[in-house]
Design an enzyme around this catalytic site. Structure first.
Site, short mmCIF file in Angstrom:
data_model
loop_
_atom_site.label_atom_id
_atom_site.label_comp_id
_atom_site.label_asym_id
_atom_site.label_seq_id
_atom_site.Cartn_x
_atom_site.Cartn_y
_atom_site.Cartn_z
N SER A 73 0.82 -1.22 0.00
CA SER A 73 0.00 0.00 0.00
C SER A 73 0.85 1.26 0.00
CB SER A 73 -0.92 0.01 1.23
OG SER A 73 -0.16 -0.03 2.43
N THR A 79 -39.46 27.50 -9.37
CA THR A 79 -39.76 26.12 -9.04
C THR A 79 -39.92 25.40 -10.38
OG1 THR A 79 -42.17 26.46 -8.99
CG2 THR A 79 -40.98 26.74 -6.91
N HIS A 80 -39.44 24.16 -10.45
CA HIS A 80 -39.45 23.39 -11.71
C HIS A 80 -38.70 24.13 -12.82
CE1 HIS A 80 -42.61 20.92 -9.85
NE2 HIS A 80 -43.15 22.06 -9.48
N SER A 123 -13.14 28.25 -26.64
CA SER A 123 -13.35 27.13 -27.56
C SER A 123 -12.23 27.11 -28.59
CB SER A 123 -14.71 27.27 -28.26
OG SER A 123 -14.79 26.41 -29.38
N LYS A 131 -16.99 31.88 -27.73
CA LYS A 131 -17.40 31.10 -26.56
C LYS A 131 -16.62 31.48 -25.30
CE LYS A 131 -19.74 27.95 -26.34
NZ LYS A 131 -19.43 26.57 -26.73
N ASN A 147 -16.72 29.46 -21.81
CA ASN A 147 -17.34 28.28 -21.20
C ASN A 147 -17.12 28.26 -19.68
OD1 ASN A 147 -18.05 27.32 -23.78
ND2 ASN A 147 -16.04 26.39 -24.03
N GLU A 167 -18.67 23.41 -14.41
CA GLU A 167 -19.01 22.09 -14.94
C GLU A 167 -18.19 20.99 -14.29
OE1 GLU A 167 -18.52 22.49 -19.14
OE2 GLU A 167 -20.19 23.91 -19.36
N GLN A 202 -7.36 -2.32 3.91
CA GLN A 202 -6.33 -1.57 3.21
C GLN A 202 -6.94 -0.76 2.07
OE1 GLN A 202 -2.24 -3.16 2.60
NE2 GLN A 202 -2.77 -3.11 0.44
#
Length: 489
Positions: free
Chosen positions: A54, A186-187, A308, A314, A316, A321, A353
Site C-alpha cells: 500500500s 420552481t421546476h 473554444s 465562446k 465556457n 461544470e 487496506q
C-alpha cells in the site's frame, strides 16, 4: 538507477510491476520481508507483493505516522518501558526520517508494504537497535487506525476553513445585492420574485449545515486508537491518555476491538463530503445556466472560464461544470468504502487496506471543488438589469394578486386562486403581463377588484412584502446576513 529499474521492469513483461513503477513506487529486491519475523521463510511473489503493498498511496500519511510514533515513544519513556536514551535516539531518528520524506530523498520500498514498515526500516538503518523497541505495546492495526484518523482530521480542518471562506464570499454577494430583484424558480419555471441576496443566503444556509457536519464529524471521531494494539490491548503498562493528549485527541478509544476495526470516521467524512459536494454541484448548475447567453444573470471571470478551439465567441463555465462532475467521484468513494466494510467481522481484515485511496481521492476533489467555487463566487458579477427584467416576467406576481384578493376582498384562497388564474390566462391571450391589464379587464374576473391591486403587482413591492422570518424582503435578508456574521465571529 531509475532508468535501470524501468528497463528491468519493462523487460520482464510484468504489467503489474510496470504500473507500480509508473506510479512512482521504487522497486527493491524480492528478499523476504524481515519485518514479518521468522514465520515466513520465502519472500513474496511479485504479484503478491503488488497486491499487498500500500506504500504507493499510504505514503501520504507519513507525517501522521511519524507524529504517532513520536507520541508513542515519548509515552514509552514516561512510563519507564523504554529508557530516556532510547527515547531520545528514536525521537531524533524519526525527525531525520521526516526530513528525508519532506525533502523527497526517502526511498520507499514495496517490499516493506506500507508507510509504517518503510519508516521503521529506515529508522533502524539510522539508529540501529533502539528502532526495534519503538513497536513495543502497539501493532500496525492501531497504528494505521491512528494515522488514518489523524489524516482525516486534518482534512476536516481544511474543509472547515474552506467552508468558512466560501460562506464569507457568499455573504459579500448577498450584502451587495440584498435588494436586487430576480426571479425565484420552481421546476425551473418563474415562480415569484425574490432578491439576489436571498438567493445567495440560501447557499449560506446549505454550506452552513455542511460546516456543522464537518465539526460534528470531527468531534465524534476524535478518539485515539493508539494502544489498542492488534485487537486486545497490551500487557505493557502504557498510558493511553498521554498519547491521546499528545496527538490532540479528546480521549482514548474505549474498546480495543472497535478501535482497530472502526472506519466510521472515514465513512462519515465521505458522507459529509458527499452532501457538501451535492450542494456545490447544485450551485454549479445554476452558474452554468445563469452565465448562458439565454439568461445573462451572471458574468463569470476569465480566471474560471475557458474558450473554444473553434468558436471564438465562446466563454465556457468549465470550472462550474467540473465541480458538477466531481460529485460522481465523491459519491463513488462513499459507496466503495461502504462495500468494503459491510461484510467484515471483527476486527481487522486486509480488506481494510482498501479504505484509503477512495478517501484520498474524494478529499482532493472536495477541496479543489470548494476552492474553485470560492474563487468563482468572489469573482462573479451579477447582471442587475437582466435579473430585474427576468423578475417581472412569467406572471411572477400572480401569487401577490391572489393574496390581495384574500386580504382586501375577503375571498377564500381557492376562489382567489381561480380568479388569478383567469386573469393570467387573459394576460397571456393579450400578450401582456398582469400589471398591463386594465382595471376593466381585471373586473371581468371579479367585479370587486379596485385600482389598489396595482400596488402589489410590481416586483419591488412583492419582495418588500415578504417580511415573514426567513423571507425574501431586503430587510429580512439583511437581518440574516447580520445573524451569520455574528455566528462566524
Amino acid at each position: 538507477n531509475c532508468a535501470q529499474a524501468q528497463g528491468h521492469v519493462e523487460g520482464s513483461g510484468n504489467r503489474v510491476l510496470h504500473l507500480l513503477f509508473l506510479k512512482g513506487v521504487r522497486m527493491t529486491d524480492k528478499s523476504a520481508n524481515t519485518m514479518w519475523g521468522g514465520r515466513f521463510a520465502a519472500g513474496p511473489d511479485a504479484i503478491m507483493e503488488a497486491i499487498n503493498a500500500s506504500i504507493g498511496f499510504d505514503q501520504r500519511m507519513a507525517s501522521q505516522d511519524i507524529a504517532g510514533s513520536r507520541a508513542h515513544a515519548a509515552m514509552l519513556g514516561a512510563t519507564g518501558i523504554l529508557d530516556d536514551k532510547d527515547v531520545e535516539t528514536i525521537r531524533e531518528g524519526l525527525l531525520t526520517v521526516l526530513s528525508e520524506i519532506e525533502g523527497d530523498t526517502f526511498a520507499f520500498s514495496t517490499a516493506l508494504e506500507d508507510i509504517h514498515m518503510n519508516v521503521e526500516a529506515r529508522l533502524k538503518a539510522l539508529i540501529g537497535e533502539p528502532a526495534g523497541r519503538l513497536h513495543t505495546g502497539r501493532s500496525r492495526n492501531d497504528q494505521v487506525a491512528t494515522d488514518f484518523k489523524l489524516w482525516v482530521r486534518d482534512q476536516l480542518d481544511a474543509a472547515d476553513g474552506a467552508l468558512l471562506s466560501l460562506i464569507a464570499a457568499l455573504l459579500d454577494q448577498a450584502e451587495a445585492g440584498a435588494d436586487w430583484v430576480m426571479p425565484g424558480f420552481t421546476h425551473l419555471q418563474t415562480a415569484q420574485p425574490v432578491t439576489w441576496g436571498h438567493h445567495m443566503m440560501a447557499y449560506v444556509e446549505m454550506f452552513g449545515r455542511d460546516l456543522s457536519r464537518v465539526r460534528d464529524a470531527r468531534a465524534r471521531m476524535n478518539e485515539c486508537p493508539l494502544g489498542a494494539a492488534a485487537l486486545a490491548g497490551t500487557s505493557f503498562p502504557i498510558d493511553r491518555e498521554m498519547t491521546a493528549q499528545a496527538l490532540g485527541f479528546d480521549r482514548p478509544a474505549a474498546n480495543s476491538l472497535d478501535a482497530v476495526s472502526d472506519r466510521d470516521f472515514a465513512l462519515e467524512f465521505l458522507g459529509t463530503a458527499s452532501i457538501c459536494a451535492m450542494h456545490l454541484s447544485r450551485f454549479a448548475e445554476e452558474l452554468v445556466i445563469w452565465s448562458s447567453a439565454q439568461f445573462r444573470f451572471v458574468i463569470l471571470s476569465d480566471r474560471f472560464s475557458t474558450g473554444s478551439s473553434i468558436m471564438p465567441q465562446k466563454k465556457n463555465p468549465d470550472a462550474a461544470e467540473l465541480i458538477r462532475a466531481k460529485v460522481g467521484r465523491i459519491f463513488g468513494a462513499q459507496t466503495a468504502l461502504m462495500m468494503v466494510m459491510k461484510g467484515l467481522p471483527l476486527t481487522y481484515s486486509k480488506d481494510m487496506q482498501e479504505d484509503k485511496e477512495q478517501v484520498f481521492d474524494a478529499a482532493d476533489n472536495w477541496m479543489l471543488a470548494l476552492a474553485a467555487m470560492d474563487g468563482m463566487v468572489r469573482d462573479m458579477t451579477a447582471n442587475r438589469d437582466a435579473l430585474a427584467a427576468a423578475a417581472g416576467s412569467g406572471f411572477s406576481t400572480a401569487t401577490d394578486l391572489a393574496d390581495w384578493l384574500v386580504r382586501v376582498l375577503g375571498l377564500p384562497f381557492r376562489d382567489a386562486h381561480h380568479v388569478t388564474g383567469t386573469l393570467v390566462a387573459l394576460a397571456e391571450a393579450e400578450g401582456c403581463d398582469l400589471p398591463d391589464l386594465t382595471l376593466d379587464q381585471m373586473k371581468t374576473a371579479h367585479g370587486g377588484i379596485t385600482d389598489g391591486v396595482y400596488d402589489v403587482l410590481t416586483v419591488q413591492n412583492s419582495v418588500a412584502s415578504r417580511m415573514s422570518y426567513g423571507g425574501t424582503a431586503p430587510a429580512q435578508v439583511r437581518a440574516q446576513i447580520a445573524r451569520w456574521k455574528e455566528i462566524l465571529s
